[in-house]
Write an enzyme that holds these catalytic residues in place. Structure first.
Site: not given
Length: 768
Positions: A141, A214, A544
């Site tokens: 990520d 994220h 996600s």
């Protein structure tokens, strides 16, 4: 009739365009881009004793300037490099080169959850914390914010002795950033930097440090430590914990401001396999292609062959059909559903109509008096006004007003900034047809509320019906026990499988809407540069977010059953998933307001408690996957490109996709006009599956449920008696199908039960 002069002008323009196209084509041919070179290591020329020398020599034979970016040793065999189109084609002709694939740029598919999934319950099925601590979850990520309490290692024992990873030092990241919880962190930027130039370290950290948020969110969702009193700006207060809160975390930063580059992703997967992860979680997606040219699918195959469970997000392309990514059968493809938690805020119109929206705004509220209300499309100097695009609103018509903005075209939080910059004091964000009644909450920078399409239409109708429309937006709150839940998120990508229709995808859904998890200290909750707020937790949505839920659940199952293969773990999660509420009603699709289907949720919504004791599993080995590729009529070279194994399909053996041992069924059917001759009204199709008993000796009986009379189903045998653990039994499903109009879909369900366990499989029929 055209004059000679006009004809000459036409000829001149045509020739100019023609030569411009040739020049552009030549420029493209000469321009360099990154390629991933897959080699057959068993066919290395005898003149070389070392693969590195072979790689360098092969490059020099086609390019004077090319050099190796990464060498890959685990998930693929080969390297990445920068080449022109001509050089790549020439390299592909050399002996021992399986393929030369252009790099794909991937994108991110951007509390309450453990309780919602039943993980707050006490059960003897859950693995002990010491066995849970032996499981390592790898996250590919944007990196990690290591200082969060979500990475506290209190109570954890020593790092597993088999771990071979490291804590890579870089800007704002030292070796001490890792501990017994966050046991490894690396970054991979070579592919990104050859495309964009050296990383601007005033903008992002050339290290595992997460400047985006994220990656920290996905890592803490999967395996974050227990943190009491977690919340975002006062919303969703409670104890935050990852799904596998005692598992170890290893982070591989592959995503940057410019995207996630394939060469970096392969390098990270290569490192993760060598380091010793048990689960690989990737909330990223790119273009669709055959498996032999799909970078993620190729890497995931070798990871799975090494016993690593690989989960990927399905994508945020819903509710459009066939919008999935990451569809290889050795990958667990995860869609998104909602929780039973919401963040409502009231909207009162000047005609006393009361509506409800959602918000995460916690700043200074508007006064309790009514405020002038305008629609962005009516106070704009451009076609982008309805969407409140940057620079589209007229300040004189917006000042001191609440602005109604349509969702789409730009980030939801960015629209609020546009309204604020134009002098507006509040925003109502309205869904259009694309988003329906799906509500996603955001931590806006001004008083705001998001509403569904029906409410949005009512508000816009009110604005157009009165000379001086007004409204007020109330403060947001946290509401629990929202029903029905879960519902399938509108953005969650849908089937049918666009690459292999005979494999049902997505595999499963998990919570992916308004998820609270850890956040970076580098940016505020909106991710905007203009957001000065700093938070330890954030609430965001996307597949996600659902992907790391399943990654963490897989880690729990792995800890409880360390001997199980990735396919067995996947089967346990799928066959125990639920497709109906406790009331018996089917899970809803928020995009339609009606019942969802297996093309929306796959096998159903994850139920981790049931997955720990599934009774039976559909296991699959490398040989099963090779047979699957044979059923696709892959050539030996294509199989080797996908699996890096030398394998030739047996000409004497019949390979069928229907016999691939998958936990779900997808039956693509032809209409009568599509069949040879076009006269047959029915056909008979048989699928065979093998079940492995992972429980006590018992007997299972089959049940079939169908929505259609166009397909008659039968199972042989109807009972399976198991006398020992890990004993295998096979059965065959016969489908007698009638012709239906092209585009017709229908669904059924097959269940095996021994009175204690229900081993369920969805069946999807589609006529083309």
């Amino acid at each position: 009739m055209k004059s000679p002069k006009f004809k000459l002008v036409e000829i001149f323009l045509f020739l100019s365009l023609y030569y411009a196209c040739i020049a552009a084509e030549e420029k493209i041919q000469k321009a360099k881009r990154t390629y991933i070179v897959h080699v057959d290591k068993s066919n290395m020329p005898e003149t070389f004793t070392d693969r590195a020398l072979w790689y360098d020599s092969s490059l020099k034979s086609v390019s004077d300037s090319a050099s190796v970016l990464y060498r890959y040793e685990n998930v693929v065999h080969g390297y990445s490099t920068m080449l022109t189109t001509e050089e790549a084609e020439a390299l592909g002709e050399q002996p021992g080169i399986l393929s030369v694939l252009p790099e794909v740029i991937y994108e991110l598919h951007t509390t309450r959850t453990p309780e919602f999934l039943g993980l707050g319950k006490s059960t003897t099925l859950f693995p002990a914390s010491d066995s849970m601590g032996e499981v390592i979850v790898g996250i590919l990520d944007t990196g990690v914010w290591a200082e969060l309490k979500s990475f506290d290692d209190s109570g954890l024992g020593p790092v597993p002795s088999r771990w071979k990873g490291e804590c890579q030092v870089g800007k704002n990241f030292s070796a001490s950033s890792c501990n017994r919880k966050l046991i490894g962190a690396k970054f991979f930027s070579k592919g990104y930097e050859v495309a964009f130039g050296p990383i601007d370290e005033t903008m992002e950290s050339r290290s595992p440090r997460d400047d985006d948020g994220h990656g920290t969110h996905t890592a803490t969702t999967a395996a974050g430590s227990v943190v009491p009193s977690a919340n975002l700006l006062g919303y969703a207060s409670g104890t935050a914990r990852g799904m596998a809160s005692h598992a170890r975390v290893a982070v591989y930063k592959v995503c940057w401001l410019g995207g996630c580059f394939g060469s970096d992703i392969v390098a990270a997967m290569d490192a993760a396999v060598a380091d010793g992860v048990d689960v690989l979680s990737m909330s990223i997606g790119g273009g669709l292609s055959e498996y032999y040219s799909d970078t993620v699918a190729i890497g995931a195959f070798t990871a799975a062959a090494n016993g690593i469970f690989v989960s990927c997000s399905a994508g945020n392309g819903g509710p459009i059909p066939s919008s999935l990514s990451n569809v290889a059968p050795w990958i667990t493809t995860v869609g998104a559903g909602t929780l039973d938690r919401d963040f409502p805020a009231s909207i009162t119109l000047g005609n006393n109509e009361l509506h409800s929206g959602v918000t995460l705004y916690n700043g200074k509220q508007l006064s309790d008096s009514m405020v002038p209300l305008v629609y962005g499309g009516n106070v704009s100097n451009s076609s982008g006004g309805a969407l409140c695009m940057a620079g589209s609103l007229i300040p004189e018509k917006v000042a001191r007003k609440i602005v109604v903005c349509d969702r789409g075209g730009s980030a939801r939080v960015q629209k609020g900034v546009v309204v604020k910059d134009a002098g507006g004091i509040g925003m109502i964000l309205t869904n259009t047809d694309t988003f329906g009644e799906e509500l996603v909450a955001d931590a806006h920078l001004l008083p705001s509320a998001a509403v569904g399409q029906k409410t949005g239409d009512a508000i816009k109708k009110y604005i157009s019906s009165t000379r001086n429309p007004t409204a007020k937006i109330g403060p947001g709150t946290t509401k629990l026990g929202v029903q029905p839940s879960p519902v399938v998120a509108a953005f969650s990508s849908r089937g049918p499988n666009p690459v292999t229709p005979a494999i049902l995808k997505p595999d499963i859904i998990a919570p992916g809407v308004n998820i609270l998890a850890g956040w970076t200290g580098a940016v505020g909750p909106t991710g905007l540069q203009s957001d000065p707020r700093h938070v330890n937790f954030n609430i965001i949505s996307g597949t996600s977010m659902s992907c790391p839920h399943v990654s963490g659940l897989a880690a729990i199952v792995k800890a409880a059953h360390p001997e199980w293969s990735p396919a067995a773990i996947k089967s346990a999660l799928m066959t125990t998933a639920y497709t109906a509420y406790k009331t018996g009603q089917k899970i809803e699709d928020v995009a339609t307001g009606g019942p969802a289907t297996p093309f929306d949720y796959g096998a159903g919504h994850a139920d981790p408690v049931a997955a720990l004791d599934p009774g039976l599993v559909y296991d699959a080995t490398v040989d099963d996957y090779l047979g699957f590729l044979c059923a696709l009529n892959y050539t030996p070279n294509q199989i080797k490109s996908t699996t890096h194994r030398g394998f030739t399909c047996q000409t004497s053996k019949k390979y069928t996709l229907g016999d691939f041992n998958y936990p779900s069924f997808s039956v693509p059917l032809e209409t009568a006009s599509g069949r040879r001759g076009g006269t047959d009204s029915s056909s008979i199709i048989k699928y065979t599956r093998t079940l492995t008993n992972v429980g006590a000796p018992t007997t299972y009986k089959v049940s079939l449920y169908s929505q259609t009379q166009a397909v008659k189903m039968s199972v042989e045998p109807e009972t399976l008696s198991f006398k020992a653990q890990y004993e295998k039994k096979s059965y065959t499903v016969t489908f007698k199908t009638s012709s239906m109009p092209s585009g017709t879909t229908s669904f059924a369900r097959l269940e095996w039960s021994d009175g204690k366990h229900i081993v369920g499989s969805p069946i999807a029929f589609s006529w083309t």
